[in-house]
Design a protein around this motif. Sequence first.
Motif: not given
Length: 367
Positions: A224, A297, A338, A348
Amino acid sequence: MKASPYIARGARGFTLVELMASMLLLTLLMIVCVSALDSVRRSVTGVHNKTQQFREARQAFELITKTLSQATLNPYWDYYYKGSGSNQPPGGTTVTPPSAYIRFSELQFQTGAASVLLGGKATRASTPGHATFFQAPLGLTNDQNALGSLLNARGYAIQFGDDSTNRPPFLADYEIPVRHRFRLVEYRPPAEQAAPFQGNTIYTHPADWFRQDLEPATRTVAENILLLVLSPRVAAEAATAAKKPAWWIAPNYTYNSLDVDNSTPAVDKVTVDAAGSVAQGTQHLLPPLVVVTMVALDETSAARWAQEYGQSAPDYLSEADAPFTDASQHDADLARLEAWLERKRLNCTVFSSTVPLRNARWDSRTY
């Protein structure tokens, strides 16, 4: 009737209304206290869960920054012969004097788009962001790990794929579907393998020394990890003195220690004028600083997002309008990414650090 000696004259008990009002106030007070305690508990639990979710990513980021700071080129000075383009005199019977005295190194340091450096079937969707490959005195060999001064090749990149190669053997008996995720991988061959100077091998491309055995020498560091961005730079004071931006040595994030100006992957662009002045630029030099940025993430968000893209890597950088190809737009690209992740409700966290390369050997002539 004679009054009880234990009850003062004129004293009376609480009425039913007073008792009910007291119980109501006590109940409300208890509800407020329990709600406050539950809020604190949920907050602590949330912070703990978030810390646990990104613990693997934090450890991976620390690994990258620690290893990268140890990168080395071990440059040395030697004669340069313009006729041969190296430190070896041209062949023949004529004695040729050297053209200049310049830096040399058999090691390499490279950063740039991962899809370009990895080559082959790598694409911007399957290998988003940047990659880096270099050598450092890490001491890993086939036999032991105690030789701390022995050179090792290292590399880091993001790759998309399933977890079939990382699964324990016993899972083969269970019908558990494979997971498709973005992962941070580390290229970590032992010192006996994958170095630019290995044996008598002559590489036709400056990236072949790590491409030729990339898969067997690669391991997964963390899942991730969505993006890795590497921006080679000079110190702010040096940039101000030179009247250049700090990222001038890698304006498009590409840095190759074989290059003079890092615009193309040319192996040799040294120029020597009639007076003997040499233009070698950043060739055979490490960047003084590298700004490392990593986006991770949590598993819940990654699993939910995986239901959308299935087994194919999404080209999310194009969707987020954040290509990370212009170092001057680093902060703007990161902000757009973002914002895009927030719109998709993907949780995140961003790790960022400026890593000084302690083995960089720069002087005023480089600027």
